[in-house]
Design a protein around this motif. Structure first.
Motif, PDB file in Angstrom:
ATOM      1  N   ILE A 284       0.856  -1.193   0.000  1.00 51.12           N
ATOM      2  CA  ILE A 284       0.000   0.000   0.000  1.00 51.12           C
ATOM      3  C   ILE A 284       0.889   1.240   0.000  1.00 51.12           C
ATOM      4  O   ILE A 284       1.804   1.366   0.813  1.00 51.12           O
ATOM      5  N   ARG A 285       0.604   2.123  -0.902  1.00 54.98           N
ATOM      6  CA  ARG A 285       1.469   3.291  -1.126  1.00 54.98           C
ATOM      7  C   ARG A 285       0.936   4.532  -0.418  1.00 54.98           C
ATOM      8  O   ARG A 285      -0.278   4.759  -0.360  1.00 54.98           O
ATOM      9  N   TYR A 286       1.861   5.341   0.114  1.00 53.78           N
ATOM     10  CA  TYR A 286       1.507   6.578   0.816  1.00 53.78           C
ATOM     11  C   TYR A 286       2.450   7.691   0.377  1.00 53.78           C
ATOM     12  O   TYR A 286       3.555   7.434  -0.102  1.00 53.78           O
ATOM     13  N   ARG A 287       1.999   8.905   0.586  1.00 61.79           N
ATOM     14  CA  ARG A 287       2.862  10.072   0.419  1.00 61.79           C
ATOM     15  C   ARG A 287       3.263  10.551   1.808  1.00 61.79           C
ATOM     16  O   ARG A 287       2.428  11.025   2.581  1.00 61.79           O
ATOM     17  N   PRO A 288       4.532  10.397   2.184  1.00 60.10           N
ATOM     18  CA  PRO A 288       4.947  10.777   3.542  1.00 60.10           C
ATOM     19  C   PRO A 288       5.316  12.263   3.635  1.00 60.10           C
ATOM     20  O   PRO A 288       5.806  12.857   2.673  1.00 60.10           O
ATOM     21  N   ARG A 289       5.071  12.817   4.789  1.00 57.12           N
ATOM     22  CA  ARG A 289       5.553  14.168   5.092  1.00 57.12           C
ATOM     23  C   ARG A 289       6.481  14.045   6.304  1.00 57.12           C
ATOM     24  O   ARG A 289       6.047  13.747   7.415  1.00 57.12           O
ATOM     25  N   ALA A 290       7.754  14.242   6.056  1.00 58.44           N
ATOM     26  CA  ALA A 290       8.761  14.031   7.096  1.00 58.44           C
ATOM     27  C   ALA A 290       8.722  15.163   8.112  1.00 58.44           C
ATOM     28  O   ALA A 290       8.438  16.321   7.790  1.00 58.44           O
ATOM     29  N   GLU A 291       9.002  14.814   9.351  1.00 62.07           N
ATOM     30  CA  GLU A 291       9.109  15.790  10.425  1.00 62.07           C
ATOM     31  C   GLU A 291      10.587  16.016  10.738  1.00 62.07           C
ATOM     32  O   GLU A 291      11.447  15.726   9.911  1.00 62.07           O
ATOM     33  N   SER A 292      10.866  16.515  11.910  1.00 59.37           N
ATOM     34  CA  SER A 292      12.257  16.803  12.263  1.00 59.37           C
ATOM     35  C   SER A 292      12.938  15.553  12.808  1.00 59.37           C
ATOM     36  O   SER A 292      12.294  14.665  13.372  1.00 59.37           O
ATOM     37  N   ARG A 293      14.241  15.495  12.658  1.00 56.52           N
ATOM     38  CA  ARG A 293      15.010  14.392  13.210  1.00 56.52           C
ATOM     39  C   ARG A 293      14.929  14.387  14.727  1.00 56.52           C
ATOM     40  O   ARG A 293      14.934  15.431  15.373  1.00 56.52           O
ATOM     41  N   THR A 294      14.877  13.194  15.288  1.00 53.13           N
ATOM     42  CA  THR A 294      14.814  13.072  16.745  1.00 53.13           C
ATOM     43  C   THR A 294      16.196  12.995  17.374  1.00 53.13           C
ATOM     44  O   THR A 294      16.332  13.150  18.599  1.00 53.13           O
ATOM     45  N   ASN A 295      17.232  12.715  16.560  1.00 53.37           N
ATOM     46  CA  ASN A 295      18.601  12.552  17.051  1.00 53.37           C
ATOM     47  C   ASN A 295      18.679  11.477  18.135  1.00 53.37           C
ATOM     48  O   ASN A 295      19.431  11.605  19.108  1.00 53.37           O
ATOM     49  N   ALA A 296      17.874  10.436  17.967  1.00 47.96           N
ATOM     50  CA  ALA A 296      17.897   9.331  18.919  1.00 47.96           C
ATOM     51  C   ALA A 296      19.247   8.639  18.881  1.00 47.96           C
ATOM     52  O   ALA A 296      19.915   8.601  17.847  1.00 47.96           O
TER      53      ALA A 296
END
Length: 309
Positions: free
Chosen positions: A121-133
């Motif tokens: 199943i395909r989606y269009r992702p919207r990335a957020e900020s890096r968590t620097n985990a």
């Protein structure tokens, strides 16, 4: 049975490994956590060996070359989403995600992304900020659109397979580091390698790594010659085996290196932290194992004891 890779593929693997090692290895990945320019340099190193000229979908030789390149990337903890770009769709990197908790490794890099779950199943992702985990320093939470069609099942399978080759590279590098350490580390007046318990631990890890290597070669050898359902079972099984083997190898490495294995001055620590996304995403090994149950019932999961239909 001859399981050696073709000579031209071995030559490409040697060139790729040297170029990625010259880029800086795990310590370059460590620096990339605070210097974004290094990830751009990693892409250039890949371009230098012709990574983005490989057609993994339609050329068996190109697929095998991509596999050994992914192995080299895993061994050096290369800070770049190589598999995702090799399987790009219309220029957009392809990431495998869990829709319940979507995370994309290196999702903050500029450029378009497409996300898909294990069912295609395909989606269009919207990335957020890096968590620097600490585990998975380049992981980026993402918000997914409503389902937007599907991606071919073969793309999902190739993603799992090539990601497993990255894990294989990390496993082999961890084994090499561990062997060098136990030969050189003196304890109670003799090298650690002289202790029988240490030898047993290293031998078990070595056998597991060799088994993963053979399974990875077998899986990619027949990826284009088996029915889709069998190919999917093969890919899932390889990823499950790769994750389990990596965890075994990491336990052995940390046990034998002691506190040194948890310091970022050691490549073991960097390889561990940067390989974690591959071991945990898109889903856990428990979920992968559950997905294999229908294939066991239907006979799509082939083993040494499978009876031909």
């Amino acid at each position: 049975m001859n399981t050696a890779l073709p000579e031209d593929v071995n030559e490409f693997a040697t060139v790729a490994a040297k170029r990625l090692a010259r880029f800086g290895g795990p310590q370059a990945a460590l620096r990339a956590e605070t210097d974004d320019e290094i990830r751009g340099q990693a892409r250039k190193a890949l371009a230098d060996v012709g990574a983005f000229d490989l057609d993994v979908r339609y050329g068996p030789d190109d697929l095998l070359a991509a596999a050994v390149l992914c192995r080299a990337a895993g061994a050096t903890a290369l800070p770049y989403p190589l598999v995702e770009e090799l399987l790009a769709v219309d220029g957009a990197r392809l990431a495998l995600v869990n829709p319940q908790a979507p995370r994309i490794d290196h999702g903050d890099l500029p450029g378009e992304w497409i996300a898909a779950d294990l069912d295609g199943i395909r989606y269009r992702p919207r990335a957020e900020s890096r968590t620097n985990a600490k585990l998975g320093p380049f992981l980026v939470p993402a918000t997914l659109s409503e389902p937007d069609g599907t991606v071919p099942a073969v793309d999902v399978d190739l993603h799992l397979v090539l990601g497993s080759w990255r894990i294989l590279g990390a496993v082999q590098q961890l084994l090499q580091i561990t062997c060098e350490h136990v030969r050189s580390r003196i304890q109670f007046g003799k090298p650690l390698a002289d202790f029988q318990a240490v030898r047993f631990a290293v031998a078990d890890a070595s056998v597991a790594a060799r088994g993963l290597d053979e399974l990875a070669k077998y899986t990619i050898w027949r990826v284009n010659s088996v029915p889709a359902q069998v190919r999917s079972a093969d890919a899932t099984m390889l990823r499950l085996k790769a994750a389990d083997t990596a965890r075994q190898m990491l336990r052995t490495s940390h046990q034998l290196l002691g506190a040194l294995g948890f310091c970022d001055e050691s490549d073991v620590s960097v390889l561990d932290r940067h390989t974690q996304p591959l071991l945990r995403l898109p889903v856990s090994t428990e979920v992968l194992a559950l997905r294999l149950i229908p294939d066991v019932r239907s006979g799509s999961l082939e083993t040494l004891f499978t009876v031909p239909a």
